[in-house]
Design an enzyme around this catalytic site. Structure first.
Site, short mmCIF file in Angstrom:
data_model
loop_
_atom_site.label_atom_id
_atom_site.label_comp_id
_atom_site.label_asym_id
_atom_site.label_seq_id
_atom_site.Cartn_x
_atom_site.Cartn_y
_atom_site.Cartn_z
N CYS A 38 0.87 -1.18 0.00
CA CYS A 38 0.00 0.00 0.00
C CYS A 38 0.91 1.23 0.00
O CYS A 38 2.00 1.17 -0.56
CB CYS A 38 -0.97 -0.02 1.18
SG CYS A 38 -0.19 -0.13 2.81
N TRP A 39 0.49 2.33 0.61
CA TRP A 39 1.29 3.54 0.48
C TRP A 39 2.56 3.49 1.31
O TRP A 39 3.65 3.79 0.85
CB TRP A 39 0.44 4.77 0.85
CG TRP A 39 1.11 6.05 0.48
CD1 TRP A 39 1.53 6.43 -0.77
CD2 TRP A 39 1.49 7.11 1.36
NE1 TRP A 39 2.12 7.67 -0.72
CE2 TRP A 39 2.11 8.12 0.59
CE3 TRP A 39 1.34 7.32 2.73
CZ2 TRP A 39 2.59 9.30 1.12
CZ3 TRP A 39 1.81 8.50 3.27
CH2 TRP A 39 2.43 9.48 2.47
#
Length: 353
Positions: A93-94
């Site tokens: 994810c980020w």
């Protein structure tokens, strides 16, 4: 434990790379080859973020967990049920936090060898920036220069078809490099997306062989060519295409033929020159568009705008070879371009022999 997590260096050890960020984040940039399976979509992420700020983290986490669970279940049913027990996905994810952690937990519970990328997309982004700073120095660039309309990009592509290594920056940037280089209905990538594509392109080249590239300014449309790359290119061996004005006009009429069907689009683009050209000149060019007098328009644009601009930038920018190779032509048809590309490649081989 966190320190056992896979890093960017381990990407090739995995069968599939899954980006669980929103479609908007994925569209801006992602690890090459990754597929997008958002655990929160664009709207859901905003909804959860708003709850977090305005109500409480606890309420946000409850709704978030419900949405994430639903989305993981959907991806599992629609995309991954056919994967074998030996399958090794890498999930990110980020920042390598909750979103990728949730999917990794579920996939591991099923029995797959799922990895969660340490640092997430941010770690990938740091890798891209560091690589684009360090890699260019390893390559020797042969720079194809020449005034606007000299078919430099087409010559570069023809050189590539002859088996030479090329780096096509305008193709990566989805832009033709000048004020009229915008491609209608075809937006440029984000700066981050451009840099990822650039790194992928460079990493596939052999540093032992020269790389042909087109002479570019620091900006291609809205995108910036990384500093280390532009400096290395500007120190390269410079080859100048000297095409006649007639040949360049003919080439541009063919290469920019989409403008002929979009006169309003062209007219709007020309207004970007208002700080560089008089109102009188621009009005005249708008009249030529209105009259569909394309040959006159192209010729005047070259003589009054592009050629003076080109001369100034050349005097400033290219420091590599003091005595550039010159290749003159009065034929920029498809066959003329192929012939020119062959001549350039043969002359370089003769130099090295």
């Amino acid at each position: 434990m966190k320190h056992n997590r896979p890093t960017v260096a381990d990407l090739s050890a995995y069968d599939e790379i899954i980006d669980v960020r929103t479609p908007a984040e994925f569209a801006e940039d992602h690890i090459p080859g990754a597929i997008n399976c958002p655990v929160l979509d664009n709207e859901q992420r905003i909804q959860v973020g708003t709850l977090y700020k305005q109500v409480s983290p606890f309420e946000a986490k409850k709704i978030g967990a419900a949405l994430v669970s639903e989305n993981i279940a959907k991806h599992l049913k629609e995309r991954f049920l056919d994967r074998p027990k030996s399958w090794k996905p890498l999930i990110y994810c980020w920042r390598g936090g909750d979103r990728s952690g949730s999917m990794t937990t579920v996939f591991k519970a099923i029995g797959w060898h799922a990895g969660q990328l340490d640092g997430g997309y941010k770690a990938w982004r740091s890798h891209v920036i560091a690589s684009l700073e360090a890699l260019p120095i390893q390559y020797r660039f042969v720079v194809i220069g020449g005034a606007t309309g000299s078919a430099k990009t087409r010559i570069l592509q023809a050189i590539g078809e002859l088996g030479e290594q090329v780096l096509d920056l305008e193709n990566l940037a989805n832009h033709k490099g000048s004020v009229l280089g915008v491609l209608p209905d075809s937006p440029q990538p984000s700066q981050k997306g451009f840099e990822t594509a650039l790194l992928k392109a460079i990493a596939g080249l052999d540093p032992a062989r020269p790389v042909f590239v087109e002479a570019e300014s620091r900006k291609i449309g809205n995108l910036h060519v990384p500093e280390a790359m532009i400096e290395r290119i500007r120190g390269g061996e410079y080859l100048a295409i000297n095409a006649t004005l007639d040949a360049r006009v003919s080439f541009l009429l063919k290469d920019y033929d989409y403008f002929l069907t979009l006169p309003d689009f062209l007219g709007n683009r020309l207004e970007a020159l208002r700080t560089l050209q008089s109102r009188e000149t621009l009005d005249r060019w708008q009249q030529l568009i209105h009259d569909s007098d394309w040959p006159t328009l192209v010729r005047e644009l070259l003589e009054q705008h592009y050629d003076p601009l080109y001369q100034r930038s050349q005097d400033r920018n290219y420091t590599g070879t003091q005595d550039p190779g010159n290749f003159s032509t009065d034929d920029l048809s498809d066959s003329g371009i192929k012939q020119l590309a062959a001549t350039i490649v043969q002359s370089r081989m003769a130099q090295m022999a």
